[in-house]
Design an enzyme around this catalytic site. Structure first.
Site, PDB file in Angstrom:
ATOM      1  N   ASP A 104      -9.631   9.810  -9.660  1.00 33.33           N
ATOM      2  CA  ASP A 104      -9.813   8.884 -10.786  1.00 33.33           C
ATOM      3  C   ASP A 104      -8.493   8.536 -11.490  1.00 33.33           C
ATOM      4  O   ASP A 104      -8.394   7.492 -12.132  1.00 33.33           O
ATOM      5  CB  ASP A 104     -10.800   9.458 -11.805  1.00 33.33           C
ATOM      6  CG  ASP A 104     -12.239   9.340 -11.287  1.00 33.33           C
ATOM      7  OD1 ASP A 104     -12.437   8.695 -10.235  1.00 33.33           O
ATOM      8  OD2 ASP A 104     -13.145   9.914 -11.920  1.00 33.33           O
ATOM      9  N   HIS A 162      -5.587   7.930  -9.944  1.00 34.63           N
ATOM     10  CA  HIS A 162      -5.076   6.758  -9.206  1.00 34.63           C
ATOM     11  C   HIS A 162      -5.910   5.515  -9.545  1.00 34.63           C
ATOM     12  O   HIS A 162      -5.372   4.413  -9.718  1.00 34.63           O
ATOM     13  CB  HIS A 162      -5.196   6.971  -7.690  1.00 34.63           C
ATOM     14  CG  HIS A 162      -4.357   8.080  -7.145  1.00 34.63           C
ATOM     15  ND1 HIS A 162      -4.898   9.222  -6.600  1.00 34.63           N
ATOM     16  CD2 HIS A 162      -3.008   8.200  -7.041  1.00 34.63           C
ATOM     17  CE1 HIS A 162      -3.925  10.004  -6.182  1.00 34.63           C
ATOM     18  NE2 HIS A 162      -2.772   9.424  -6.433  1.00 34.63           N
ATOM     19  N   ILE A 176      -5.071  11.184 -16.496  1.00 32.16           N
ATOM     20  CA  ILE A 176      -6.534  11.327 -16.516  1.00 32.16           C
ATOM     21  C   ILE A 176      -6.847  12.791 -16.217  1.00 32.16           C
ATOM     22  O   ILE A 176      -6.261  13.382 -15.300  1.00 32.16           O
ATOM     23  CB  ILE A 176      -7.202  10.403 -15.464  1.00 32.16           C
ATOM     24  CG1 ILE A 176      -6.778   8.941 -15.693  1.00 32.16           C
ATOM     25  CG2 ILE A 176      -8.725  10.532 -15.504  1.00 32.16           C
ATOM     26  CD1 ILE A 176      -7.231   8.306 -16.991  1.00 32.16           C
TER      27      ILE A 176
END
Ligand code: PAF
Length: 282
Positions: free
Chosen positions: A37, A39, A178
């Site tokens: 997630d 990327h 993230i």
């Protein structure tokens, strides 16, 4: 819809020629695959701000200082292409080693200064490998914009410096890290953690938050750092390559956050090297 997978520079150039003629912006998201997630948040940022989006997937041998690490790096091209479908990217560029570094390849792009600390010390040759491949990717894709995660903050600053110094006309965007729900920064290397190590891994981020909280309350950085190192060791961590507060812009070592700073860490857990950094916001 699945995006075309291009393996050669000539094909890539043929594809971008029309986009450039039409004056479209081209966003590139350079990756080594095993997309997560983190990327995908970069792809989403590129999709939002650019007319065309190219994701590159290349496990770059030049940036691995350890051959075993290169061998065990996850390669998941089919799954990666599937994950990209919903972003409707315009091309996925997946060159092989010979395409990127043909016989006789003899050029290295190096940035000094910013690479003399942290991963530049602990992973000799790593950043020269990164800047060499990223310079090539910028030129091959004709990117107007490039998207990198702040998770690799030192890399982000090194790439910015390189693009600026070489007058490569690309805007380098840094996007927030993230995290998993338990705070662990998303990384392709997390796939290499055993179940037990995975449960321990978020401690690194926890300890970093504790240090930053302490520093912002006026605590002594060295004392807070020593306590964190002891707790990490008790919780199964091995060597800590670095746990340092540094200035955002020139990565100079700081004892107090007298200018915009981040806390940076690299630590080994059951044979996997985790890196992370968080802002020290005064
Ligand atoms: O951050 C990475 O995944 C790599 O260092 C990069 C930027 C794709 C260069 O190989």
């Amino acid at each position: 819809m699945s995006a075309p997978i291009l393996r050669g520079v000539a094909d890539l150039r043929a594809r971008t020629a029309d986009w450039k003629r039409a004056g479209e912006t081209i966003g590139v998201v350079p990756t080594m695959g095993a997309l997560h997630d983190g990327h995908l948040s970069l792809v989403a940022a590129a999709r939002k701000s650019c007319d065309r989006v190219i994701v590159t997937i290349f496990v770059n041998p030049k940036q691995f200082n350890n051959p075993d690490d290169l061998k065990s790096y996850p390669r998941t091209e089919h799954d990666d292409a599937k994950k990209l479908e919903r972003f409707e990217v315009d091309a996925i560029f997946v060159p092989d080693g010979d395409e990127m570094y043909p016989d006789g390849f003899s050029t290295t792009v190096t940035v000094t200064g910013l690479t003399d600390v942290m991963d530049g010390v602990h992973r000799p040759g790593h950043f020269a490998g990164v800047t060499t491949v990223v310079a090539k990717l910028f030129l091959q894709t004709s990117a107007t914009d490039a998207f990198f995660g702040e998770k690799d903050f030192q890399q982000l600053q090194v790439v910015r410096r390189m693009a600026h110094d070489l007058d490569i006309p690309v805007t380098v965007h840094g996007c927030p890290t993230i995290r998993e729900i338990d705070g662990l920064a998303m990384s392709s290397r997390n796939l290499m953690l055993s179940d037990r190590a995975r449960t321990l891994a978020p401690r690194l981020h926890e300890e970093m938050e504790r240090i930053v909280e302490g520093v912002l309350k006026g605590g002594d950085f060295e004392g807070l750092r020593t306590e964190a190192l002891t707790r990490l060791q008790k919780n199964g961590f091995g060597d800590v390559d670095y746990l340092e507060m540094r200035a955002n812009d020139d990565l100079c070592l700081l004892k107090t956050p007298e200018r915009p700073a981040r806390l940076f860490a690299a630590a080994w857990l059951a044979g996997v090297r985790l890196i992370d950094n968080i802002a020290v916001e005064v």
